[in-house]
Design an enzyme around this catalytic site. Structure first.
Site, PDB file in Angstrom:
ATOM      1  N   PRO A   2       7.583 -14.639   6.367  1.00  0.00           N
ATOM      2  CG  PRO A   2       8.518 -12.699   7.197  1.00  0.00           C
ATOM      3  CD  PRO A   2       8.804 -14.149   6.968  1.00  0.00           C
ATOM      4  CD  GLU A   3       3.511 -17.307   2.226  1.00  0.00           C
ATOM      5  OE1 GLU A   3       2.837 -17.183   1.195  1.00  0.00           O
ATOM      6  OE2 GLU A   3       3.470 -18.321   2.952  1.00  0.00           O
ATOM      7  CE  LYS A  53       8.313 -15.879  -0.549  1.00  0.00           C
ATOM      8  NZ  LYS A  53       8.865 -17.129  -0.020  1.00  0.00           N
ATOM      9  CG  ASN A 159       5.245 -24.122   2.647  1.00  0.00           C
ATOM     10  OD1 ASN A 159       4.818 -24.649   1.627  1.00  0.00           O
ATOM     11  ND2 ASN A 159       5.678 -24.797   3.683  1.00  0.00           N
ATOM     12  NE  ARG A 234       9.655 -23.812   2.967  1.00  0.00           N
ATOM     13  CZ  ARG A 234       9.220 -22.588   2.661  1.00  0.00           C
ATOM     14  NH1 ARG A 234       9.694 -21.954   1.607  1.00  0.00           N
ATOM     15  NH2 ARG A 234       8.330 -21.985   3.406  1.00  0.00           N
TER      16      ARG A 234
END
Ligand SMILES: [Zn+2]
Length: 251
Positions: A2-3, A53, A159, A234
């Protein structure tokens, strides 16, 4: 993961509980040991806000609960005592609704972590000057793709939105901060803010490059590339034609 947009959406969904005295339970054993339920049970919820976040829940008595969802956590708002399966981390029960947190590995009565965060990309409006100053204060040998994920520089970008914002700005994730002009950084940040605000309001995530390795770039048709980047490795996604700048040499 979740961003920021997902967290801002969760903050919106929890608003019906604001102003109520809540019954607080931590059914999951790993949540029970935090002591959160004992401290918050029966307290009035004053405010819910997303910061990057993180979700911050402010209760009367100066108590602030911080929740971070990491990879798999999620918030759900149900009718009070609605049917559910499994063992949630946290249940906040009001007169009509209850908020349920699943897989929320970070749950603490401490907001010191939040004080070290950079400006929130989803602030309305976002403070792009402040974020730019943070990026310029960082190691200029850092790749922009790494810097955008550093929550101390800018909070909320993960990401997916780093990949999409860089593609729209036509900036390679591998270019170094020191080699980028201010207007290039500003364009990238502006794209991130615009895309994430759109996702927050619509719930739609339109993707051009994220998890599209090998597929044609929607702009030029060149196959999208992917490679792990930074210490956390990432996966970065980019179009090698529209976003010039090779992986070699970047931190
Ligand atoms: Zn392209």
């Amino acid at each position: 993961m979740p961003e920021g947009d997902a967290l801002h959406r969760a903050a919106r969904s929890l608003q019906p509980l604001v102003g109520e005295r809540l019954e607080v339970e931590t059914p999951h054993p790993r949540a029970r040991v935090t002591g959160v339920a004992e401290r918050l049970d029966g307290k009035r919820l004053l405010r819910v806000e997303a910061v990057g976040k993180n979700l911050l829940l402010r209760f009367e008595g100066g108590l602030v609960l911080r929740s971070h969802l990491r990879m798999r956590g999620r918030w759900q708002v149900l009718q009070r005592n609605g049917a559910r399966r499994g063992t949630p981390w946290l249940v906040l029960r009001g007169a009509k609704n209850e908020a349920v947190l699943w897989n929320g590995p970070v749950l603490e009565l401490d907001e010191s972590h939040v004080r070290s965060l950079g400006p929130d990309i989803l602030a309305d409006p976002p403070d792009l000057d402040a974020i730019l100053a943070k990026l310029r204060g960082a190691d200029q040998r850092s790749a922009i793709g790494v810097a955008l994920l550093d929550q101390r520089l800018v909070a909320g970008i993960g990401n997916l939105w780093r990949a999409e914002a860089l593609w729209r700005a036509r900036i390679s994730p591998w270019r170094l901060l020191g080699d980028l002009q201010d207007d290039e950084l500003r364009t990238t940040l502006g794209e991130a803010a615009r895309l994430m605000r759109g996702s927050l309001d619509s719930g739609l995530k339109v993707r051009a490059v994220y998890r599209k390795a090998g597929r044609p770039c929607p702009r030029c048709g060149t196959p999208i590339e992917s490679r792990g980047q930074g210490e956390a490795n990432r996966i970065a996604y980019w179009c090698p034609d529209c976003q010039e700048g090779e992986p070699a040499g970047a931190l």
